[in-house]
Structures are given as C-alpha cells and as structure tokens.
Design an enzyme around this catalytic site. Structure first.
Site, PDB file in Angstrom:
ATOM      1  N   LYS A 178       0.884  -1.178   0.000  1.00  0.00           N
ATOM      2  CA  LYS A 178       0.000   0.000   0.000  1.00  0.00           C
ATOM      3  C   LYS A 178       0.914   1.219   0.000  1.00  0.00           C
ATOM      4  CE  LYS A 178      -1.673   2.981   1.952  1.00  0.00           C
ATOM      5  NZ  LYS A 178      -1.337   4.378   1.511  1.00  0.00           N
ATOM      6  N   GLY A 230       6.726   5.902   7.976  1.00  0.00           N
ATOM      7  CA  GLY A 230       5.910   7.108   7.879  1.00  0.00           C
ATOM      8  C   GLY A 230       5.985   7.893   9.168  1.00  0.00           C
ATOM      9  N   SER A 231       4.911   8.587   9.469  1.00  0.00           N
ATOM     10  CA  SER A 231       4.924   9.505  10.614  1.00  0.00           C
ATOM     11  C   SER A 231       4.627   8.773  11.927  1.00  0.00           C
ATOM     12  CB  SER A 231       3.886  10.597  10.381  1.00  0.00           C
ATOM     13  OG  SER A 231       2.620  10.006  10.265  1.00  0.00           O
ATOM     14  N   VAL A 234       0.757   7.923  12.689  1.00  0.00           N
ATOM     15  CA  VAL A 234       0.208   6.791  11.926  1.00  0.00           C
ATOM     16  C   VAL A 234       0.834   5.482  12.413  1.00  0.00           C
ATOM     17  CG1 VAL A 234      -0.073   5.757   9.647  1.00  0.00           C
ATOM     18  CG2 VAL A 234      -0.389   8.220   9.935  1.00  0.00           C
ATOM     19  N   GLY A 235       2.128   5.507  12.706  1.00  0.00           N
ATOM     20  CA  GLY A 235       2.775   4.298  13.249  1.00  0.00           C
ATOM     21  C   GLY A 235       2.106   3.866  14.545  1.00  0.00           C
ATOM     22  N   GLU A 252       9.037   2.373  11.182  1.00  0.00           N
ATOM     23  CA  GLU A 252      10.126   3.358  11.059  1.00  0.00           C
ATOM     24  C   GLU A 252       9.475   4.715  10.896  1.00  0.00           C
ATOM     25  OE1 GLU A 252      14.051   1.120   9.806  1.00  0.00           O
ATOM     26  OE2 GLU A 252      13.598   3.126   9.125  1.00  0.00           O
ATOM     27  N   CYS A 286      13.899  11.042   6.592  1.00  0.00           N
ATOM     28  CA  CYS A 286      13.799  10.828   8.035  1.00  0.00           C
ATOM     29  C   CYS A 286      15.112  11.099   8.736  1.00  0.00           C
ATOM     30  CB  CYS A 286      13.336   9.413   8.314  1.00  0.00           C
ATOM     31  SG  CYS A 286      14.434   8.208   7.590  1.00  0.00           S
ATOM     32  N   GLU A 387       9.606  17.510  13.804  1.00  0.00           N
ATOM     33  CA  GLU A 387      10.095  17.242  12.454  1.00  0.00           C
ATOM     34  C   GLU A 387       9.464  18.256  11.498  1.00  0.00           C
ATOM     35  OE1 GLU A 387       8.690  13.547  10.732  1.00  0.00           O
ATOM     36  OE2 GLU A 387      10.733  13.155  10.074  1.00  0.00           O
TER      37      GLU A 387
HETATM   38  P1  NAD Z   1       2.322   9.238   6.747  1.00  0.00           P
HETATM   39  O1  NAD Z   1       2.491   8.630   8.081  1.00  0.00           O
HETATM   40  O2  NAD Z   1       1.319  10.301   6.577  1.00  0.00           O
HETATM   41  O3  NAD Z   1       1.891   8.108   5.698  1.00  0.00           O
HETATM   42  C1  NAD Z   1       2.672   6.941   5.507  1.00  0.00           C
HETATM   43  C2  NAD Z   1       1.798   5.870   4.879  1.00  0.00           C
HETATM   44  O4  NAD Z   1       0.762   5.495   5.790  1.00  0.00           O
HETATM   45  C3  NAD Z   1       1.086   6.296   3.599  1.00  0.00           C
HETATM   46  O5  NAD Z   1       1.077   5.201   2.712  1.00  0.00           O
HETATM   47  C4  NAD Z   1      -0.320   6.608   4.082  1.00  0.00           C
HETATM   48  O6  NAD Z   1      -1.302   6.511   3.070  1.00  0.00           O
HETATM   49  C5  NAD Z   1      -0.526   5.547   5.149  1.00  0.00           C
HETATM   50  N1  NAD Z   1      -1.521   5.855   6.177  1.00  0.00           N
HETATM   51  C6  NAD Z   1      -1.993   7.077   6.541  1.00  0.00           C
HETATM   52  N2  NAD Z   1      -2.852   6.938   7.583  1.00  0.00           N
HETATM   53  C7  NAD Z   1      -2.921   5.614   7.877  1.00  0.00           C
HETATM   54  C8  NAD Z   1      -3.612   4.847   8.860  1.00  0.00           C
HETATM   55  N3  NAD Z   1      -4.403   5.430   9.763  1.00  0.00           N
HETATM   56  N4  NAD Z   1      -3.425   3.513   8.890  1.00  0.00           N
HETATM   57  C9  NAD Z   1      -2.597   2.910   8.014  1.00  0.00           C
HETATM   58  N5  NAD Z   1      -1.915   3.585   7.044  1.00  0.00           N
HETATM   59  C10 NAD Z   1      -2.071   4.919   6.982  1.00  0.00           C
HETATM   60  O7  NAD Z   1       3.786   9.699   6.303  1.00  0.00           O
HETATM   61  P2  NAD Z   1       4.220  10.414   4.950  1.00  0.00           P
HETATM   62  O8  NAD Z   1       3.736  11.825   5.006  1.00  0.00           O
HETATM   63  O9  NAD Z   1       3.891   9.590   3.771  1.00  0.00           O
HETATM   64  O10 NAD Z   1       5.830  10.396   5.095  1.00  0.00           O
HETATM   65  C11 NAD Z   1       6.514  11.302   5.866  1.00  0.00           C
HETATM   66  C12 NAD Z   1       6.874  10.704   7.209  1.00  0.00           C
HETATM   67  O11 NAD Z   1       7.559   9.470   7.029  1.00  0.00           O
HETATM   68  C13 NAD Z   1       7.825  11.560   8.007  1.00  0.00           C
HETATM   69  O12 NAD Z   1       7.424  11.600   9.354  1.00  0.00           O
HETATM   70  C14 NAD Z   1       9.149  10.838   7.877  1.00  0.00           C
HETATM   71  O13 NAD Z   1      10.074  11.067   8.892  1.00  0.00           O
HETATM   72  C15 NAD Z   1       8.742   9.441   7.813  1.00  0.00           C
HETATM   73  N6  NAD Z   1       9.756   8.641   7.151  1.00  0.00           N
HETATM   74  C16 NAD Z   1      10.502   7.790   7.896  1.00  0.00           C
HETATM   75  C17 NAD Z   1      11.497   7.030   7.308  1.00  0.00           C
HETATM   76  C18 NAD Z   1      12.299   6.056   8.108  1.00  0.00           C
HETATM   77  O14 NAD Z   1      12.986   5.244   7.532  1.00  0.00           O
HETATM   78  N7  NAD Z   1      12.234   6.110   9.408  1.00  0.00           N
HETATM   79  C19 NAD Z   1      11.728   7.120   5.946  1.00  0.00           C
HETATM   80  C20 NAD Z   1      10.968   7.998   5.212  1.00  0.00           C
HETATM   81  C21 NAD Z   1       9.971   8.746   5.827  1.00  0.00           C
END
Ligand code: NAD
Length: 486
Positions: A178, A230-231, A234-235, A252, A286, A387
C-alpha cells in the site's frame, strides 16, 4: 516500459483491477502543477480484502518454495530495475519532485538492496544446538510469518518499498503493498517489473490509496505483520489497531536529527556535510539534518560557511538537470514549513537564510521553498523539537561536549546522530552517548548501506531494524526442532 493504462490500477491476484467503487484521484507533479501525471485508485476496504484474499491463497505454495529459488526472482527483479532505471528515475522525479540525479541514486540503491536480499536466500539459516538427549539433533530454523502488509511513504517511493519487498519475498512471505497516494506511479512501475520477474500469482499485490486502504490492511486478521514507514501518529495508530491480535509490526518513523560540531572540528568539512544533510532532497528524509548543534566558539564561522554554500544551491524542477533542490511534496507541507519558520522568528529567532518561496519567475508553479537557516530558536520550541520535513536548518549553540550531547538528545526522536571533532576520545564517546539509531562521525548524517541496519531509537522506531539481515527477524519467526535418530 510505457505508462500505459494498466499502471493506474490495483494489481491483485496477478491481474490489474479498477478499485471496487471505481474511485480515482488526480496526481500532479509537485514541481509543475500543470503536469498531470494521471488518475490513480482511491481503494476501499473491499479492495484490500481482495488483495489479502490473493496473498493468503498464494502463501502456502510460496512458503514451500525454497529460499534459493525465491532469491532467483529477486536477481531477475534486480536486472529489470537496472534495465528500466531511466523510466523509474523519471517517474520518481515527476511525481516526487526530487532532482533526477537523486532519483537515479535512489534506483541504484534499490538495485543494491534487491541484490543484497537475493544473496540472503543462501544464508537464511538457523543453528544447531546441543541436545539434552542422546542420538538427537536439535536445531532452529526460520519460518516466514505469512501475509505481510507494506505501508510506505512518498519520500523514497522506490527504495523504501523495495527494502521491505525484497526481504519479505526471500523470507517466503506474500505481500500486499500500500504505497503513498503521493507516489502511485513509481509503485505501479515497480509492481509491473515484479510481474515481469515472473513471481507466482498472488505473491505480490498492490493496492493504491490512502488512509482507508492502510487502515483496512492493518485491520485484516489474516495479515500477520505490517512493515510501515511514515509519521509517528500513523505508526502509533497501526500498533494500537494491531495490538489485540498481537500483530507483528515494524515501524520506522520520524526524526529530528542533530549534527554536533565541536570547537576543534574541520569546519569546511562540517559545513559541507550539514548543507548536504539539511538541504539534499529538500530535507524530506527521516535522517535529514534538521538541527545543527555548534560550539559557541565556532558557531558564527560555521553559519557563515553554511549560508555561503546553501545560497549557491539552485532551487528548481527536478527534471531540469541544473536543479539542486526540487519542490516539497504538497501545498500542506510547504505551508507547514513557512509557518514553523515564521513562528520561530516571531518568538525571537534570527533568519540567516531563506524562509520563503523562490521568486515565481525563477521556478514553475510548484511547492518550492528556499534553503533556510534559523539561528537562536529556543531548544524547547517547535522548530527545534518537531520534524519539519523541509529544507530548514535550526542552529543551536552549545558549550563543549556534554552540553552538545544533552541538546542533541533532548528530543523525542532518535533516527540519525552526527558528530564532527578531531578528538578521538570524543568520537568514541559520541558513538556511545548519542541517542540515535544511525551514527555518523565526521561525515554527513544521511546515507545508508543495504547491509547495515536502517534503524532509529526512541519514537523514531519500534520493532526490528530495516535493511541488513536484521530485518529478516521481522519477516520470519524462529522455530526449534528436535529429531530423535536412535
Ligand atoms: P504518513 O504517516 O502520513 O503516511 C505513511 C503511509 O501510511 C502512507 O502510505 C499513508 O497513506 C498511510 N496511512 C496514513 N494513515 C494511515 C492509517 N491510519 N493507517 C494505516 N496507514 C495509513 O507519512 P508520509 O507523510 O507519507 O511520510 C513522511 C513521514 O515518514 C515523516 O514523518 C518521515 O520522517 C517518515 N519517514 C521515515 C522514514 C524512516 O525510515 N524512518 C523514511 C521515510 C519517511
């Protein structure tokens, strides 16, 4: 490879499908909003259920295919990624906005990661153990956990899906990907190459969409693990949703990474590393350098070097080979950057560079923000704690090593941590004292190797590291066996 119509669909059970409710969202190039890349599915929970059906049906046969044979598919995928590197790099740049040379670097990294995990197919072993009983062989082995959901962000639209997909496949898991709704084309191109690598039907499925699809994937009881990048919010939501059924998670998340520069450091080298870490990829990674913790004895000299170098960076569309920095991903991210900087300045911080958009006659209509340096923000302020995910560097002054470490560690995140010094004692102490998953001494705070863990600590990470053999601990579970041959 052409961007034909099927690339706008989901890929489930070996075929390209329109979403159940036939809902589509337009996707534009963030570096040129007149460039419409296409319309991509906004999948529903029903689409996710279908994809999990397919992955579940394929799971038993795939887990019984040996790891060496599974690795052959990855070697084939790696050759295909190489062969289509230009198409992939253009797709990444067009939908993400990063400069083409960065996108090419991302494709090369995806190839290296795929090759590394293909090699792991021959190393996916357990260990023998002494048996308490005579004529008995005791051993451990790894078993795939089953169906996994891979939920990914937009900032590395190829490398991050690949660093989840490759270990999942070599481990014997089947997959529902996804991707981020901001980067659907790269995900579709990757899936197209996966199908050309000849993977059996249902082993890899793609569901495009956003939160609804992500939530449905984490909620499906047949999904045994979710690997998410991701963020933090959401994690956390994924972990909470999965807790009642003990969902295995690999999360992550964000970072607020510091580069410490002590008074004895090589300032030219430190300045170059900070500019690369803070402004490369427009700060949208990140591990981006978001805070500079500089000893007050050299802070001013260092800022001058950084400002001189960063003001030479060219902001522009990623498809223009002369651009050093592309746009931000969205209007929301651009507004968030502007607001964070304006708020800090309003509270007394000093703007040393940027803080605004480039003039409209120098760039197309897109989400551009200039490299920005802010000095003197309060260490507890949002600019120094949260961030930003944009090309914004916050400078904090420190007095010696201990003060520097306290400032660097004084955030809830722990992704990367960097130290510049000529003092060998401080180098080793820094490796021990920095609360960060990835530590760099006298080099930029960004960049990673496929065989080293990509990992954070504190709120940056929960669950096993990504990349490296450590990630196999997420996709497999260790089992023991005792065989009586008396
Ligand atoms: P995000 O958390 O908004 O979204 C990440 C993913 O989760 C997307 O595919 C999104 O559609 C999905 N999502 C959104 N809400 C959800 C839910 N409730 N349940 C399940 N899935 C859901 O993050 P983003 O804006 O796409 O990316 C930016 C963030 O990612 C930043 O915080 C960044 O630091 C982090 N990031 C971390 C790393 C790492 O390796 N640690 C790498 C790249 C980005």
């Amino acid at each position: 490879m052409t961007s034909s119509d099927h690339l706008r669909l989901n890929h489930i059970a070996g075929a390209w499908h329109a979403p159940a409710g036939a809902k589509f969202q337009p996707k534009r190039n963030p570096g040129d909003l007149t460039d419409v890349i296409g319309e991509f599915p906004e999948s529903s929970a029903d689409d996710v259920t279908e994809a999990v059906d397919a992955a579940s049906e394929a799971a038993a046969a795939w887990s019984r295919t040996g790891p060496v044979e599974r690795a052959e598919y990855l070697y084939r995928l790696e050759r295909l990624l190489h062969a289509h590197a230009d198409d992939l790099a253009h797709a990444i740049t067009r939908e993400h906005g990063k400069p083409l040379r960065d996108a090419r670097g991302e494709v090369a990294r995806a190839c290296a990661i795929t090759a590394f995990f293909a090699g792991e197919g021959r190393r996916l072993g357990g260990r023998t153990a002494p048996a308490d009983d005579n004529d008995t062989l005791a051993l451990t082995f790894r078993a795939p956990i089953g169906v996994v959901g891979l939920i990914t962000p937009w900032n590395f639209p190829l490398a991050i899906p690949v660093w989840k997909l490759a270990p999942a496949l070599v481990s014997g898991c089947t997959v529902v990907m996804k991707p981020s709704p901001f980067t659907p084309l790269t995900a579709a191109l990757l899936t197209d190459l996966v199908t050309r690598a000849g993977l059996p039907t249902g082993v890899v499925n793609l569901v495009q969409g956003g939160r609804t699809a992500g939530e449905a994937l984490a909620a499906d009881a047949r999904v045994r693990g979710v690997s998410f990048t991701g963020s933090v919010p959401v994690g956390r939501a994924i972990q909470i949703a999965g807790a009642p059924r003990f969902l295995r998670t690999q999360l992550e998340m964000g970072g607020k990474n510091a580069v410490i520069v002590l008074a004895d450091a090589d300032l030219d080298r430190a300045a170059a590393a900070v500019v690369h870490g803070a402004f490369g990829q427009s700060g949208q990674r990140c591990s981006a350098t978001s805070r500079l913790v500089a000893d007050v004895r050299i802070k001013e000299q260092l800022i001058e070097r950084i400002v001189a170098s960063a003001s030479r960076l060219r902001v522009g569309p990623g498809l223009d080979e002369r651009s050093d920095l592309g746009p931000l991903i969205s209007a929301e991210r651009l507004a968030a950057c502007e607001e964070a900087v304006a708020e800090a300045v309003c509270d007394g911080a000093v703007l040393r560079l940027g803080g605004d958009r480039p003039s409209r006659d120098t760039v197309p209509d897109g989400h551009y923000f200039r490299p920005t340096v802010v000095d003197g923000a309060d260490p507890g302020s949002p600019l120094a704690q949260e961030e930003i995910f944009g090309p914004v560097l916050t400078v904090l002054g420190c007095d010696g090593y201990e003060d520097a470490i306290a400032l660097a560690n004084g955030v809830r995140y722990g992704m990367s941590g960097t130290l510049f010094t000529r003092d060998s004692r401080a180098m080793f102490a820094g490796m021990r004292d920095l609360e960060a998953g990835m530590i760099h001494i006298n080099r930029p705070g960004v960049g990673a190797y496929p065989h080293l863990p990509h990992v954070g600590t504190k709120e940056s990470q929960a669950g096993p590291a990504e990349c490296s053999a450590e990630t196999l601990d997420f996709y497999t579970e260790t089992r023991s066996a005792c065989l009586d041959y008396s």
